[in-house]
Scaffold this motif. Sequence first.
Motif, short mmCIF file in Angstrom:
data_model
loop_
_atom_site.label_atom_id
_atom_site.label_comp_id
_atom_site.label_asym_id
_atom_site.label_seq_id
_atom_site.Cartn_x
_atom_site.Cartn_y
_atom_site.Cartn_z
N TYR A 188 23.94 47.02 46.99
CA TYR A 188 23.52 45.72 47.52
C TYR A 188 22.19 45.30 46.93
N VAL A 189 22.01 43.99 46.83
CA VAL A 189 20.70 43.40 46.58
C VAL A 189 20.49 42.37 47.67
N VAL A 190 19.33 42.43 48.32
CA VAL A 190 19.00 41.51 49.40
C VAL A 190 17.91 40.58 48.91
N VAL A 191 18.13 39.27 49.10
CA VAL A 191 17.15 38.23 48.73
C VAL A 191 16.83 37.45 50.00
N ALA A 192 15.56 37.43 50.38
CA ALA A 192 15.18 36.77 51.64
C ALA A 192 14.08 35.74 51.40
N LEU A 193 14.14 34.64 52.14
CA LEU A 193 13.13 33.58 52.09
C LEU A 193 12.28 33.65 53.35
N TRP A 194 10.96 33.70 53.15
CA TRP A 194 10.02 33.76 54.25
C TRP A 194 9.05 32.59 54.17
N ASP A 195 8.71 32.05 55.33
CA ASP A 195 7.73 30.98 55.47
C ASP A 195 6.62 31.55 56.35
N GLY A 196 5.57 32.05 55.71
CA GLY A 196 4.53 32.75 56.47
C GLY A 196 5.11 34.01 57.06
N ALA A 197 5.02 34.16 58.38
CA ALA A 197 5.56 35.34 59.06
C ALA A 197 6.98 35.12 59.56
N ASP A 198 7.57 33.96 59.23
CA ASP A 198 8.90 33.61 59.74
C ASP A 198 9.99 33.77 58.68
N HIS A 199 11.02 34.54 59.02
CA HIS A 199 12.18 34.72 58.16
C HIS A 199 13.04 33.47 58.24
N ARG A 200 13.41 32.91 57.07
CA ARG A 200 14.17 31.65 57.06
C ARG A 200 15.58 31.76 56.52
N GLY A 201 15.93 32.86 55.89
CA GLY A 201 17.30 33.01 55.39
C GLY A 201 17.40 34.18 54.43
N THR A 202 18.64 34.69 54.30
CA THR A 202 18.88 35.85 53.46
C THR A 202 20.21 35.71 52.74
N ALA A 203 20.26 36.17 51.49
CA ALA A 203 21.51 36.35 50.76
C ALA A 203 21.67 37.84 50.51
N VAL A 204 22.86 38.36 50.81
CA VAL A 204 23.19 39.75 50.52
C VAL A 204 24.22 39.72 49.40
N CYS A 205 23.86 40.38 48.28
CA CYS A 205 24.70 40.32 47.08
C CYS A 205 25.30 41.69 46.76
N THR A 206 26.54 41.66 46.29
CA THR A 206 27.22 42.83 45.73
C THR A 206 27.75 42.40 44.36
N ARG A 207 28.41 43.31 43.68
CA ARG A 207 28.99 42.97 42.38
C ARG A 207 30.09 41.91 42.52
N GLN A 208 30.64 41.74 43.73
CA GLN A 208 31.72 40.77 43.95
C GLN A 208 31.21 39.38 44.33
N GLY A 209 29.94 39.26 44.72
CA GLY A 209 29.43 37.95 45.11
C GLY A 209 28.31 38.08 46.13
N CYS A 210 27.81 36.93 46.56
CA CYS A 210 26.71 36.88 47.53
C CYS A 210 27.14 36.09 48.75
N THR A 211 26.66 36.52 49.92
CA THR A 211 26.89 35.79 51.15
C THR A 211 25.56 35.53 51.83
N ASN A 212 25.43 34.38 52.47
CA ASN A 212 24.20 34.03 53.17
C ASN A 212 24.28 34.46 54.62
N GLU A 213 23.15 35.00 55.10
CA GLU A 213 23.03 35.41 56.49
C GLU A 213 21.70 34.85 56.99
N ASN A 214 21.67 34.41 58.21
CA ASN A 214 20.41 33.88 58.78
C ASN A 214 20.00 34.65 60.00
#
Length: 138
Positions: free
Chosen positions: A112-138
């Motif tokens: 897995y590769v995890v990509v997350a967006l943060w705004d200061g101390a607040d988590h705003r969204g995440t994509a979890v990627c595998t070799r088959q594709g990426c899915t967004n989780e919030n």
Amino acid sequence: MRKTIAATLGAAAVMAAGLMPISATTAAAADYPVTEFRVPYGASVITGSVTWHNRDVVITGELRARSSTKQARFRGLAEHCDTGIDTRTAQAGENRPFRVPFDCNYPGGFTYVVVALWDGADHRGTAVCTRQGCTNEN
């Protein structure tokens, strides 16, 4: 002689049409899966891709921050590998390109590769990627 002329004319026709013949390099690059991700939050967004190699990944893309400073956080995970978190920061109004290589010196590399967006101390969204594709989780 005729075969040489025909081969030369055929190659010239391919080039004139704007087509490039497939080379060994192109074929080898196609062996590495590439998965794309997009993690939006309002007008801010992380976009990019993960290139999956046998024992490593390379994450490339851009972090766009609009209203305030944003942070992109990256992490590679597998049974035998955990990269910890690598970050990139963009100030308000900035578009920041990034290239994040992660190495997993173990056969098969990352799961897995995890990509997350943060705004200061607040988590705003995440994509979890595998070799088959990426899915967004919030």
